[in-house]
Design a protein around this motif. Structure first.
Motif, PDB file in Angstrom:
ATOM      1  N   MET A   3       0.794  -1.220   0.000  1.00 26.22           N
ATOM      2  CA  MET A   3       0.000   0.000   0.000  1.00 26.22           C
ATOM      3  C   MET A   3       0.832   1.278   0.000  1.00 26.22           C
ATOM      4  O   MET A   3       0.417   2.314  -0.540  1.00 26.22           O
ATOM      5  N   GLY A   4       2.026   1.236   0.566  1.00 24.35           N
ATOM      6  CA  GLY A   4       2.857   2.437   0.646  1.00 24.35           C
ATOM      7  C   GLY A   4       3.207   3.036  -0.703  1.00 24.35           C
ATOM      8  O   GLY A   4       3.489   4.241  -0.794  1.00 24.35           O
ATOM      9  N   TYR A   5       3.177   2.236  -1.762  1.00 27.94           N
ATOM     10  CA  TYR A   5       3.476   2.764  -3.098  1.00 27.94           C
ATOM     11  C   TYR A   5       2.440   3.801  -3.543  1.00 27.94           C
ATOM     12  O   TYR A   5       2.751   4.681  -4.358  1.00 27.94           O
ATOM     13  N   LEU A   6       1.216   3.711  -3.012  1.00 22.05           N
ATOM     14  CA  LEU A   6       0.187   4.682  -3.403  1.00 22.05           C
ATOM     15  C   LEU A   6       0.546   6.094  -2.955  1.00 22.05           C
ATOM     16  O   LEU A   6       0.060   7.080  -3.519  1.00 22.05           O
ATOM     17  N   GLU A   7       1.399   6.180  -1.952  1.00 20.59           N
ATOM     18  CA  GLU A   7       1.804   7.493  -1.451  1.00 20.59           C
ATOM     19  C   GLU A   7       2.608   8.261  -2.493  1.00 20.59           C
ATOM     20  O   GLU A   7       2.705   9.491  -2.431  1.00 20.59           O
ATOM     21  N   ASN A   8       3.171   7.562  -3.472  1.00 19.80           N
ATOM     22  CA  ASN A   8       3.924   8.227  -4.542  1.00 19.80           C
ATOM     23  C   ASN A   8       3.010   8.938  -5.528  1.00 19.80           C
ATOM     24  O   ASN A   8       3.462   9.791  -6.298  1.00 19.80           O
ATOM     25  N   SER A   9       1.717   8.580  -5.496  1.00 17.74           N
ATOM     26  CA  SER A   9       0.750   9.194  -6.422  1.00 17.74           C
ATOM     27  C   SER A   9      -0.308  10.019  -5.718  1.00 17.74           C
ATOM     28  O   SER A   9      -0.945  10.877  -6.328  1.00 17.74           O
ATOM     29  N   PHE A  10      -0.526   9.760  -4.407  1.00 17.61           N
ATOM     30  CA  PHE A  10      -1.571  10.450  -3.656  1.00 17.61           C
ATOM     31  C   PHE A  10      -1.001  10.951  -2.330  1.00 17.61           C
ATOM     32  O   PHE A  10      -0.037  10.385  -1.802  1.00 17.61           O
ATOM     33  N   ASP A  11      -1.631  11.961  -1.795  1.00 16.98           N
ATOM     34  CA  ASP A  11      -1.183  12.546  -0.532  1.00 16.98           C
ATOM     35  C   ASP A  11      -2.136  12.121   0.582  1.00 16.98           C
ATOM     36  O   ASP A  11      -3.119  12.805   0.878  1.00 16.98           O
ATOM     37  N   PHE A  12      -1.862  10.986   1.195  1.00 14.89           N
ATOM     38  CA  PHE A  12      -2.728  10.475   2.264  1.00 14.89           C
ATOM     39  C   PHE A  12      -2.419  11.178   3.573  1.00 14.89           C
ATOM     40  O   PHE A  12      -1.280  11.574   3.840  1.00 14.89           O
ATOM     41  N   ASN A  13      -3.453  11.332   4.382  1.00 11.45           N
ATOM     42  CA  ASN A  13      -3.315  11.948   5.695  1.00 11.45           C
ATOM     43  C   ASN A  13      -4.080  11.102   6.725  1.00 11.45           C
ATOM     44  O   ASN A  13      -5.303  11.076   6.692  1.00 11.45           O
ATOM     45  N   PRO A  14      -3.338  10.400   7.606  1.00 14.44           N
ATOM     46  CA  PRO A  14      -1.880  10.353   7.739  1.00 14.44           C
ATOM     47  C   PRO A  14      -1.220   9.538   6.618  1.00 14.44           C
ATOM     48  O   PRO A  14      -1.891   8.830   5.875  1.00 14.44           O
ATOM     49  N   THR A  15       0.097   9.651   6.552  1.00 14.49           N
ATOM     50  CA  THR A  15       0.859   8.973   5.509  1.00 14.49           C
ATOM     51  C   THR A  15       0.719   7.452   5.627  1.00 14.49           C
ATOM     52  O   THR A  15       0.661   6.909   6.729  1.00 14.49           O
ATOM     53  N   LEU A  16       0.664   6.783   4.494  1.00 10.85           N
ATOM     54  CA  LEU A  16       0.589   5.321   4.487  1.00 10.85           C
ATOM     55  C   LEU A  16       1.926   4.728   4.934  1.00 10.85           C
ATOM     56  O   LEU A  16       2.987   5.318   4.722  1.00 10.85           O
TER      57      LEU A  16
END
Length: 307
Positions: free
Chosen positions: A183-196
């Protein structure tokens, strides 16, 4: 004369035998089946009779088992009666609640599932979480997020030792999620809050898998931890037209994205995390002190939490 005496003795003996043996004979005799009743049927009848006699002890053990699971009065939350407790009482618990006044940092409520051996997974979608001020309904989530497709949200069903983190902000992809190891790879395309979580597996399962690559290429792959995408500068620096450069570039095309990771690891037994994340876009927590109550679909209390 001798014959009469013998005949007399036989008749008297028969009478005596009948008097003493008759009760047992009629007890074992099946009046409904008459002369057709066999010794096998008598044995079955005796076994059934023994089973009936043993039944009370089995019922007693069930009663004792139920009594052990009885909720003590001391564990019934203030303001509630025993009849208002859910069958899922304390199987799903409010583990913590944290109010946040920081800019763009969400308040968080955490639920935790603690099931006993033999308990079935519990569906919490539609349950209500209420504070002293506000409340919200627990919605659905995507359990297995796929690289392509609609990724339909479904009911949140918890096995034992699952966590549900509920945030007061909105989801970066407008969907709730169950986390997985990629799932952490999605952080490269989206800005999750909190971070994945940035704890993706390595881009190779074994050193032997990449042993055919050049030393330079392998060294770079060793650095690709923490859900990092492939560095474009390194990719472009590989000499085009050379065998080593082309082979390395071909391998790099298969790693460094959520889709690549999903294809490689999604069949693993431990692919799915025990953590779910829900974004509700409402902050129900008081900044200082509050009480939270979790209710099931029938309005019965599952858990409470005071801070």
């Amino acid at each position: 004369m001798g014959v009469k005496i013998i005949l007399f003795i036989v008749i008297v003996g028969g009478i005596i035998f009948f008097v003493f043996a008759a009760p047992k004979f009629f007890k074992d005799y099946d009046l409904k089946k008459g002369l057709n009743a066999t010794s096998t049927e008598k044995i079955i009848s005796s076994a059934q009779e023994a089973k009936i006699k043993a039944a009370p002890s089995a019922q007693s053990s069930i009663a004792i088992s139920s009594e052990k699971k009885e909720i003590p009065d001391s564990r019934i939350p203030s303001g509630f009666a025993r009849e208002q407790l859910s069958p899922f009482f304390e199987k799903i618990r409010i583990a913590s609640a944290s109010f946040s006044a920081g800019y763009n940092k969400p308040s968080t409520i955490r639920l935790y599932s603690r099931l006993e051996s033999g308990d079935l997974p519990i569906d919490i979608t539609g349950w209500r979480l209420k504070s002293n001020r506000y409340e919200f309904i627990i919605s659905k989530a995507v359990e297995i997020y796929k690289p392509s497709g609609t990724n339909e949200e479904k009911n949140v069903i918890l096995s034992s030792n699952n966590y549900v983190n509920i945030y007061s902000t909105t989801s970066a992809i407008n969907k709730n999620l169950r986390l997985n190891k990629c799932m952490g790879y999605l952080e490269n395309s989206f800005d999750f809050n909190p971070t994945l979580p940035q704890s993706c597996p390595m881009v190779y399962r074994s050193r032997y898998e990449i042993a055919y690559l050049s030393g330079q290429c392998q060294t770079y792959l060793f650095s690709l931890g923490g859900c990092k995408p492939v560095d474009v500068a390194f990719y472009n620096s590989l000499l085009t037209g050379t065998s080593e450069g082309n082979v390395c570039r071909a391998f790099l095309n298969t790693v460094g994205t959520y889709g690549n990771c999903f294809e490689k690891y999604s069949q693993d037994k431990d692919f799915l995390s025990t953590e779910w994340r829900l974004w509700v876009n409402i902050d129900i927590l008081d900044s200082q002190h509050d009480r939270l109550d979790l209710f099931d679909n029938n309005g019965l209390l599952v858990s409470d939490y005071v801070y």
